[in-house]
Design a protein around this motif. Structure first.
Motif, mmCIF file in Angstrom:
data_model
loop_
_atom_site.group_PDB
_atom_site.id
_atom_site.type_symbol
_atom_site.label_atom_id
_atom_site.label_comp_id
_atom_site.label_asym_id
_atom_site.label_seq_id
_atom_site.Cartn_x
_atom_site.Cartn_y
_atom_site.Cartn_z
ATOM 1 N N ALA A 62 15.065 -0.570 -6.444
ATOM 2 C CA ALA A 62 14.117 -1.627 -6.815
ATOM 3 C C ALA A 62 13.353 -1.307 -8.099
ATOM 4 O O ALA A 62 13.125 -0.137 -8.407
ATOM 5 C CB ALA A 62 13.121 -1.812 -5.667
ATOM 6 N N MET A 73 10.147 -0.552 -9.939
ATOM 7 C CA MET A 73 8.839 -0.056 -9.482
ATOM 8 C C MET A 73 8.035 0.450 -10.672
ATOM 9 O O MET A 73 8.444 1.415 -11.342
ATOM 10 C CB MET A 73 9.029 1.042 -8.423
ATOM 11 C CG MET A 73 9.576 0.498 -7.106
ATOM 12 S SD MET A 73 9.814 1.762 -5.841
ATOM 13 C CE MET A 73 11.324 2.542 -6.387
ATOM 14 N N MET A 74 6.914 -0.206 -10.914
ATOM 15 C CA MET A 74 6.058 0.131 -12.051
ATOM 16 C C MET A 74 5.640 1.585 -11.951
ATOM 17 O O MET A 74 5.194 2.018 -10.877
ATOM 18 C CB MET A 74 4.761 -0.701 -12.019
ATOM 19 C CG MET A 74 4.962 -2.165 -12.255
ATOM 20 S SD MET A 74 5.295 -2.538 -13.969
ATOM 21 C CE MET A 74 3.684 -2.382 -14.642
ATOM 22 N N TRP A 109 7.176 4.131 -11.676
ATOM 23 C CA TRP A 109 8.104 5.006 -10.951
ATOM 24 C C TRP A 109 9.514 4.936 -11.533
ATOM 25 O O TRP A 109 10.100 5.968 -11.828
ATOM 26 C CB TRP A 109 8.157 4.627 -9.449
ATOM 27 C CG TRP A 109 6.906 4.982 -8.689
ATOM 28 C CD1 TRP A 109 5.711 5.407 -9.213
ATOM 29 C CD2 TRP A 109 6.727 4.955 -7.263
ATOM 30 N NE1 TRP A 109 4.813 5.620 -8.196
ATOM 31 C CE2 TRP A 109 5.404 5.363 -6.995
ATOM 32 C CE3 TRP A 109 7.571 4.613 -6.203
ATOM 33 C CZ2 TRP A 109 4.898 5.446 -5.697
ATOM 34 C CZ3 TRP A 109 7.077 4.696 -4.911
ATOM 35 C CH2 TRP A 109 5.746 5.113 -4.661
ATOM 36 N N GLU A 166 11.223 -0.806 -14.565
ATOM 37 C CA GLU A 166 9.923 -1.312 -14.121
ATOM 38 C C GLU A 166 9.792 -2.723 -14.691
ATOM 39 O O GLU A 166 10.470 -3.073 -15.663
ATOM 40 C CB GLU A 166 8.799 -0.481 -14.734
ATOM 41 C CG GLU A 166 8.951 1.011 -14.587
ATOM 42 C CD GLU A 166 8.058 1.773 -15.557
ATOM 43 O OE1 GLU A 166 6.890 2.010 -15.219
ATOM 44 O OE2 GLU A 166 8.528 2.149 -16.652
ATOM 45 N N MET A 167 8.893 -3.517 -14.133
ATOM 46 C CA MET A 167 8.653 -4.832 -14.739
ATOM 47 C C MET A 167 8.064 -4.636 -16.143
ATOM 48 O O MET A 167 7.150 -3.847 -16.328
ATOM 49 C CB MET A 167 7.659 -5.641 -13.906
ATOM 50 C CG MET A 167 7.358 -6.988 -14.555
ATOM 51 S SD MET A 167 6.079 -7.916 -13.688
ATOM 52 C CE MET A 167 4.599 -7.111 -14.268
ATOM 53 N N LYS A 227 13.820 -12.085 -8.373
ATOM 54 C CA LYS A 227 13.354 -11.286 -7.228
ATOM 55 C C LYS A 227 12.069 -11.928 -6.727
ATOM 56 O O LYS A 227 11.142 -12.144 -7.512
ATOM 57 C CB LYS A 227 13.116 -9.841 -7.657
ATOM 58 C CG LYS A 227 12.565 -8.940 -6.543
ATOM 59 C CD LYS A 227 12.630 -7.471 -6.965
ATOM 60 C CE LYS A 227 12.097 -6.531 -5.902
ATOM 61 N NZ LYS A 227 10.630 -6.469 -5.867
ATOM 62 N N ARG A 243 2.662 -4.486 0.346
ATOM 63 C CA ARG A 243 3.997 -3.938 0.630
ATOM 64 C C ARG A 243 4.057 -3.381 2.035
ATOM 65 O O ARG A 243 5.081 -2.876 2.457
ATOM 66 C CB ARG A 243 4.334 -2.811 -0.369
ATOM 67 C CG ARG A 243 4.500 -3.299 -1.794
ATOM 68 C CD ARG A 243 5.094 -2.233 -2.686
ATOM 69 N NE ARG A 243 4.164 -1.185 -3.028
ATOM 70 C CZ ARG A 243 3.387 -1.178 -4.116
ATOM 71 N NH1 ARG A 243 3.448 -2.180 -4.967
ATOM 72 N NH2 ARG A 243 2.579 -0.181 -4.363
ATOM 73 N N GLY A 275 11.495 -2.173 3.235
ATOM 74 C CA GLY A 275 11.484 -1.291 4.408
ATOM 75 C C GLY A 275 12.794 -0.617 4.738
ATOM 76 O O GLY A 275 12.909 -0.017 5.811
ATOM 77 N N LEU A 276 13.777 -0.678 3.876
ATOM 78 C CA LEU A 276 15.069 -0.039 4.196
ATOM 79 C C LEU A 276 15.007 1.440 3.841
ATOM 80 O O LEU A 276 14.618 1.808 2.728
ATOM 81 C CB LEU A 276 16.204 -0.717 3.414
ATOM 82 C CG LEU A 276 16.466 -2.172 3.795
ATOM 83 C CD1 LEU A 276 17.346 -2.862 2.745
ATOM 84 C CD2 LEU A 276 17.135 -2.249 5.170
HETATM 85 C C1 LIG Z 1 4.883 1.854 -7.044
HETATM 86 C C2 LIG Z 1 5.579 0.525 -6.889
HETATM 87 C C3 LIG Z 1 5.700 -0.306 -7.984
HETATM 88 C C4 LIG Z 1 6.363 -1.542 -7.858
HETATM 89 N N1 LIG Z 1 6.569 -2.307 -8.987
HETATM 90 C C5 LIG Z 1 7.332 -3.428 -8.905
HETATM 91 C C6 LIG Z 1 7.725 -4.138 -10.075
HETATM 92 O O1 LIG Z 1 7.436 -3.744 -11.213
HETATM 93 N N2 LIG Z 1 8.462 -5.268 -9.909
HETATM 94 C C7 LIG Z 1 8.840 -5.710 -8.677
HETATM 95 O O2 LIG Z 1 9.521 -6.734 -8.561
HETATM 96 N N3 LIG Z 1 8.488 -5.057 -7.560
HETATM 97 C C8 LIG Z 1 7.767 -3.910 -7.657
HETATM 98 N N4 LIG Z 1 7.501 -3.189 -6.524
HETATM 99 C C9 LIG Z 1 8.037 -3.655 -5.228
HETATM 100 C C10 LIG Z 1 9.423 -3.062 -4.980
HETATM 101 O O3 LIG Z 1 10.337 -3.487 -5.961
HETATM 102 C C11 LIG Z 1 9.928 -3.474 -3.586
HETATM 103 O O4 LIG Z 1 10.067 -4.869 -3.562
HETATM 104 C C12 LIG Z 1 9.003 -3.061 -2.467
HETATM 105 O O5 LIG Z 1 8.555 -1.710 -2.640
HETATM 106 C C13 LIG Z 1 9.692 -3.190 -1.101
HETATM 107 O O6 LIG Z 1 10.835 -2.378 -1.018
HETATM 108 P P1 LIG Z 1 10.809 -0.948 -0.260
HETATM 109 O O7 LIG Z 1 10.223 -1.207 1.100
HETATM 110 O O8 LIG Z 1 12.234 -0.511 -0.221
HETATM 111 O O9 LIG Z 1 9.926 -0.035 -1.058
HETATM 112 C C14 LIG Z 1 6.847 -1.966 -6.614
HETATM 113 C C15 LIG Z 1 6.708 -1.119 -5.504
HETATM 114 C C16 LIG Z 1 6.100 0.119 -5.643
HETATM 115 C C17 LIG Z 1 5.996 1.041 -4.438
#
Ligand SMILES: Cc1cc2nc3c(=O)[nH]c(=O)nc-3n(C[C@H](O)[C@H](O)[C@H](O)COP(=O)(O)O)c2cc1C
Length: 335
Positions: free
Chosen positions: A18, A20-21, A23, A44-45, A141, A188, A215-216
């Protein structure tokens, strides 16, 4: 105009990491790619404003080794998104994705992220403009809803409207976003995951590619989910436990090349770190993403501690890296 990307293969979205900003920056992605050849990686976005008015090289730059790689954009101005989609294509990205899932206040004020789920017509306009400007796939997304707009009919209206604009791949974070009162982190965790809603979406829109997110953590659960959807996207677990990626190629892509070991991956990171240091960067920019590499193995805590604390006290980061390599090698041999 002939698009260079006409020959670029459509990325396989069966498993993706995914966006993740902070990360999934280029250093994390380089590291992740050493562990899985097939996982589709997302940036990241990046907001359209940052690309159009900021340091474009920094925002769009990546190492070719990271491919297949998708750029995620944040924005809601069709013209600006179109310009950025064209830049994404020119930079060689395999896909451009629009963020309609981020619940942060900061982005809501700029009409970016999950608040756009209340404006399917605008998202459709954005997608149409982006598709008109590039030949790489444009994907979206999103969440299963937002507070005040969380019925299944409204979700179908959103997906149907955006599909009519030409989008055929939707990555669905299987919980709603609550746009007031919850932090992005709470958003989240607190709204419950509803995989069955995403399954229903796939049944009602069988012609669309539907990717499940949220959550996977476990490959066998992901495999089971792939009976209902076209792909899975993993965020936090792929970051905290990057070795999850080591089994993905075999388990989900049927590619049985010999898997690298953790020590081999660590060794392969050394020249990359060296290059970054030579360019004036710091080792922790890279190694902060590697803390979970030995999760579950002897020495994991030592590895994590050295790279998160001792690293800031040393003048010789590469010497620390080499020392850690030897220590981990010795610990694993003893185990
Ligand atoms: C630190 C962090 C930064 C995130 N940044 C973004 C982002 O830039 N764009 C986005 O669409 N989702 C972002 N997300 C959401 C993730 O892409 C994802 O949808 C969410 O964590 C659920 O998936 P997971 O349960 O597998 O973590 C971010 C999540 C985390 C933990």
């Amino acid at each position: 105009m002939q698009h260079l990307s006409a020959t670029r293969p459509e990325p396989n979205r069966r498993f993706s990491v995914a966006p993740m900003m902070d990360w999934t920056d280029r250093h994390y992605r380089y590291f992740a790619r050493l562990i899985s050849r097939h996982a589709l990686l997302y940036t990241e976005m990046v907001t359209t404003g940052a690309i159009l008015h900021g340091d474009r090289g920094r925002h769009l730059g990546y190492d070719v080794a990271e491919q297949p790689l998708a750029l995620q954009l944040g924005g809601s101005n069709p013209q600006e998104l179109a310009e950025c989609a064209a830049l994404a294509e020119a930079a060689g990205y395999a896909e451009v994705n629009l963020n309609v899932g981020c619940p942060s206040d900061r982005v809501q004020n700029n009409m970016i992220g999950a608040c756009l789920m209340a404006h399917p017509g605008l998202v459709a306009e954005c997608v149409r403009a982006m598709q008109g400007a590039c030949a790489i796939p444009v994907t979206v997304k999103h969440r299963i809803g937002i507070n005040g707009r969380d019925s299944y009919a409204q979700l179908c209206d959103f997906v149907g409207t955006v599909h009519n604009a030409g989008c055929t791949s939707f990555t669905v974070h299987a919980r709603i976003a609550i746009l007031e009162g919850l932090s992005p982190k709470e958003n989240r965790e607190i709204p419950p995951l509803k995989y069955e809603v995403v399954h229903q979406l796939k049944r009602d829109f069988p012609q669309l590619e539907i990717i499940l997110n949220g959550g996977l953590t476990d490959l066998s659960v992901m495999r089971e989910q792939l009976n209902h959807v076209d792909g899975v996207m993993v965020g936090r677990e792929a970051y905290h436990n990057p070795w999850l990626l080591a089994d993905v190629d075999q388990a989900l892509f049927d590619d049985s090349y010999p898997q690298p070991t953790r020590l081999q991956v660590l060794a392969q990171m050394r020249p990359y770190i060296e290059q970054h240091l030579a360019a004036g960067g710091q080792m922790h920019h890279i190694t902060r993403h590697m803390l979970g590499l030995f999760q579950g193995l002897p020495g994991a805590r030592h590895f994590r501690r050295e790279l998160s604390t001792t690293i800031h006290r040393t003048e010789q980061p590469l010497a620390l890296f080499d020392q850690l390599f030897e220590q981990m090698q010795a610990r694993l041999e003893r185990a």
